[in-house]
Design a protein around this motif. Structure first.
Motif, short mmCIF file in Angstrom:
data_model
loop_
_atom_site.label_atom_id
_atom_site.label_comp_id
_atom_site.label_asym_id
_atom_site.label_seq_id
_atom_site.Cartn_x
_atom_site.Cartn_y
_atom_site.Cartn_z
N GLU A 642 52.06 28.39 33.59
CA GLU A 642 51.60 29.93 33.16
C GLU A 642 50.21 29.90 32.73
OE1 GLU A 642 55.92 29.69 33.20
OE2 GLU A 642 54.51 28.42 32.19
N HIS A 649 43.51 33.93 37.41
CA HIS A 649 43.17 35.59 37.31
C HIS A 649 41.94 35.64 36.70
CE1 HIS A 649 46.83 37.19 39.53
NE2 HIS A 649 47.26 36.18 39.30
N THR A 671 47.32 39.35 43.44
CA THR A 671 48.41 40.34 42.78
C THR A 671 48.79 40.21 41.58
OG1 THR A 671 50.24 39.03 43.71
CG2 THR A 671 49.36 40.70 45.50
N ASN A 672 49.29 41.14 40.80
CA ASN A 672 49.51 40.94 39.42
C ASN A 672 51.16 40.43 38.99
OD1 ASN A 672 47.05 41.58 38.47
ND2 ASN A 672 47.63 43.79 38.30
N GLU A 673 51.78 40.28 40.36
CA GLU A 673 53.19 39.83 39.83
C GLU A 673 53.15 38.20 39.45
OE1 GLU A 673 55.04 39.92 43.99
OE2 GLU A 673 54.57 41.98 44.40
N GLU A 674 52.56 37.51 39.84
CA GLU A 674 52.83 36.20 39.24
C GLU A 674 52.13 36.07 37.82
OE1 GLU A 674 50.56 32.91 40.87
OE2 GLU A 674 48.63 33.97 41.28
N ASP A 676 52.44 38.81 35.88
CA ASP A 676 53.37 39.50 34.79
C ASP A 676 54.41 38.53 34.59
OD1 ASP A 676 52.02 41.88 35.14
OD2 ASP A 676 53.02 42.72 36.79
N MET A 677 54.63 37.62 35.62
CA MET A 677 55.89 36.71 35.27
C MET A 677 55.52 35.71 34.29
SD MET A 677 58.80 35.69 36.13
CE MET A 677 59.24 36.78 37.58
N LYS A 680 55.81 37.29 30.99
CA LYS A 680 57.03 37.34 30.56
C LYS A 680 57.58 35.95 30.11
CE LYS A 680 61.63 38.49 32.33
NZ LYS A 680 62.43 38.99 33.62
#
Length: 738
Positions: A642, A649, A671-674, A676-677, A680
């Motif tokens: 992480e 980014h 993209t913001n998907e990873e 965001d993960m 989290k």
């Protein structure tokens, strides 16, 4: 008052001023006594004073070559101007070439700009040559001899008083670092005036960074040239501890809004930290007095009591608010306490070295010391690269050339008594930036008027030439010693010196005062108007470059933090160089902003946005330093994936910001998907640790060292990464608006 006066007499500024006075007085006295002539001694004295600008704090090698270059310039320029002074059709083109060329030398840096100043001053004063006793060639040779004489005195002083320069630089650095720390303490409790305090800190950062560079040059080059003595070890260790204190203060990123919110009803918890920070500041101030032998070294260990009070307040806060609601605030307070303990540890290290450095065998030299010196680059390519209207120094050289030509023509057109005084005023006032020129113009005019008023008063009181000579000598020493710290007062004393030196030669001193004031007003007006009208270099057009350099340094620094988090161990030289570069670039950015706000309101494009960007960049450096400091000084776990995602980014946003600043379309698209993960996962991991700790609390188990370390690391690293990412997002949005 008495202590301040004693410190003034011990300062390198006073010693230099006294050296200049001595370098001038001895040749004049010798010339009068042995040769029954003032002209020879006056020429030698003038050569000495013209070389003085190049004698600034730094290594002896750089001083030597700086003064030597000044000697050559002074000789050549005086000879050329003196020889062609009667041929106007040759003199005008010669002036254009000489003024532009000599002022353009400043493109090589600060010391080169002072050598350039020496050359320009000699050009102006060449018009004052009126002797019938010695030829222009002899006058030029005596000027060069005066320069050699001053160089000899400078080298001799360095050997006789080798520690004066270094000690005074350390004292200045300690005092400014102490003030910087104190402002940090005020920021904690001040809720309405933080922007003013932050501006003060920005200005201090500029001065502290300059001192860091000078001290590096002095002590590291001494190490490279003369070996690693015990004294050099002590200086290096003290310097490294002061640097650590400064970096810790910078890296102590505090979200003041969050602090205000969390501790709104518990202000006393924050007040205790302010008391501790002020005590740290006072200890630094005490150390500076010890170095100057103003006080004996005393370490009153109030820190244990203050830290105990803070710990008690943390426990009270934890009990009053209760878990889990108090967990976030408690961790913030504990982290802040740990930071203060590190500061105290650095102060103890300095005191131990000062107290007993001869028995300290653990002091080691700075690894790869030469890499930490900012190289003096005098490559001809720099001249070529700046030979364009895009270069601020090229514009300044053109501007100065045209303004001095106008001043030259004005002086002769209205038949002034001493027309070269107009040119002299233009040379000493005009600077590449409008803001500094404006400030110096104001101080120069006010200082000259004050000096003239005092001079007139003294002339009405006495016509005693001995009194005039004493006042001239004292005014020279005082004026030269304070001109850097207080230009207005320095100008007042230098005006007094000029007036009474003139009074020793010519009886009509009141007429000289009148023309001195008149010429100064004309020169000041020309410098101010010229800087505004002729090829102005507004900071709003150049500040993008400073943002680019700062953001680029952030990117390099973050990559090195990433490497350190994975590899663990001591920070590498590459890491330290990246950190140093980031600090320097942000300091340069702050200096550019200070120049920007001094410009006319009509030229301050996007000032609100630029201020926000300045704040973001300073906060960014603080956050980066905080993350690096934590990883460097604590045992950390394996870097999670992480962390890598966040770094990727953040670097992407930094690159986008740089692309925007150079008007380049960025091809980066993540993209913001990873992300965001990753967010989290970080949050879930922290919650799982918190839940585990809650279970331990229910069982009555004390917190283990491992659990505390995991909680602190997870929260601090995640918080800094989140903050760095948010700041990088803000950076991208804001640069689009300028």
């Amino acid at each position: 008052m008495v202590k301040n006066l004693i410190r003034y007499f011990k300062s390198i500024h006073f010693i230099k001023a006294f050296l200049v006075a001595l370098a001038m007085a001895i040749p004049v006295l010798v010339s009068i006594y042995f040769f029954d002539s003032l002209d020879i001694g006056f020429s030698i004295a003038l050569g000495a004073i013209l070389c003085a600008p190049a004698d600034v704090p730094g290594s002896l090698k750089h001083k030597f070559y700086g003064i030597l270059t000044s000697i050559v310039l002074i000789f050549v320029i005086t000879l050329l101007i003196g020889y062609f002074n009667g041929y106007l059709f040759i003199l005008i083109p010669l002036l254009i070439v000489l003024i532009f060329t000599v002022s353009y030398i400043a493109v090589f840096g600060f010391r080169a700009s002072l050598v350039s100043l020496a050359g320009l001053l000699s050009l102006v004063l060449a018009f004052a040559y009126e002797s019938s006793e010695i030829s222009i060639l002899q006058h030029s040779l005596f000027l060069a001899l005066g320069g050699v004489w001053y160089l000899f005195l400078t080298v001799l002083t360095q050997f006789v008083l080798p520690q004066v320069q270094t000690d005074f630089l350390f004292v200045e650095l300690l005092d400014k670092t102490s003030e910087f720390i104190k402002i940090r303490g005020k920021l904690l409790v001040e809720k309405t005036n933080r922007s003013f305090l932050l501006d003060q800190n920005f200005k201090l950062q500029i001065e502290i960074n300059e001192l860091h560079e000078t001290i590096r040059e002095v002590i590291l080059e001494k190490r490279l040239s003369s070996g690693f003595s015990n004294r050099t070890r002590r200086q290096q260790l003290i310097f490294s501890r002061i640097m650590e204190i400064y970096e810790l203060a910078i890296s102590n990123t505090v979200d003041y809004d969050k602090i205000d919110s969390l501790f709104e009803e518990h202000q006393e918890k924050i007040d205790e930290f302010k008391v501790l920070i002020f005590e740290i500041s006072d200890r630094l101030n005490h150390i500076s007095k010890v170095i100057l032998k103003e006080e004996k070294l005393i370490f009153q260990n109030n820190f244990k009591i203050l830290l105990k009070k803070i710990q008690n307040h943390i426990e009270i806060y934890k009990d009053d608010v209760g878990l889990p609601a108090s967990r976030e605030g408690t961790i913030i307070l504990l982290n802040y306490k740990a930071y203060q303990e590190k500061q105290i540890g650095n102060i103890k290290d300095i005191i131990r070295v000062l107290n007993n450095y001869s028995k300290n065998d653990k002091i080691r030299e700075i690894k790869d010391a030469e890499q930490f010196l900012t190289p003096q680059d005098y490559d001809v390519k720099i001249l070529k690269a700046n030979f364009s209207l895009k270069s601020p120094m090229f514009r300044h050289s053109l501007r100065l050339t045209l303004t001095m030509l106008i001043g030259f023509m004005v002086g002769y057109a209205i038949e002034m008594q001493q027309p070269y005084w107009i040119l002299l005023t233009v040379v000493v006032i005009m600077r590449p930036s409008y803001g500094l020129t404006k400030e110096r113009t104001k101080h120069r005019v006010v200082g000259t008027l004050i000096g003239a008023a005092v001079g007139v008063g003294i002339v009405f009181l006495t016509q005693n030439l001995v009194v005039y000579a004493i006042i001239a000598a004292l005014s020279l020493i005082i004026g030269f010693s304070i001109v850097k710290q207080n230009y207005r007062n320095g100008a007042a004393f230098i005006t007094l010196y000029v007036i009474f030196m003139y009074a020793l030669i010519h009886p009509n001193v009141l007429l000289a005062i009148k023309f001195r004031v008149f010429d100064t007003l004309i020169g000041a007006a020309l410098a101010y108007i010229g800087n505004y009208l002729f090829w102005p270099s507004w900071e709003s057009k150049n500040i993008k470059e400073f943002f680019i350099h700062s953001i680029e340094s952030f990117s390099v620094f973050l990559k090195q933090i990433d490497v350190l988090y994975h590899e663990k161990g001591d920070a590498s030289t590459t890491y330290k160089l990246a950190r140093k570069e980031a600090f320097l670039q942000v300091g340069n950015l702050n200096a550019a902003y200070q120049r920007f706000v001094q410009e006319p309101k009509s030229k301050q494009d996007n000032i609100a946005i630029i201020y926000e960007l300045i704040t973001i960049c300073n906060t960014y450096l603080s956050s980066l330093s905080s993350l690096g400091m934590y990883i460097r000084t604590n045992e950390t776990n394996k870097a999670p994936k992480e962390f890598e995602i966040y770094v990727k980014h953040i670097l992407s946003n930094l690159e986008k910001a740089m692309d925007r600043l150079i008007n380049k379309e960025s091809g980066i698209c993540l993209t913001n998907e990873e992300l965001d993960m990753a967010t989290k996962n970080y949050e879930e991991y922290f919650q799982s640790l918190a839940a585990e700790r809650d279970e331990e609390i229910e069982k009555g188990l004390p917190i283990s060292t491992e659990m505390r370390a995991k909680l602190h690391e997870t929260q601090l690293v995640f918080e800094q990464l989140s903050w760095l990412y948010n700041l990088s997002e803000s950076l991208v949005k804001k640069v689009k608006q300028i």
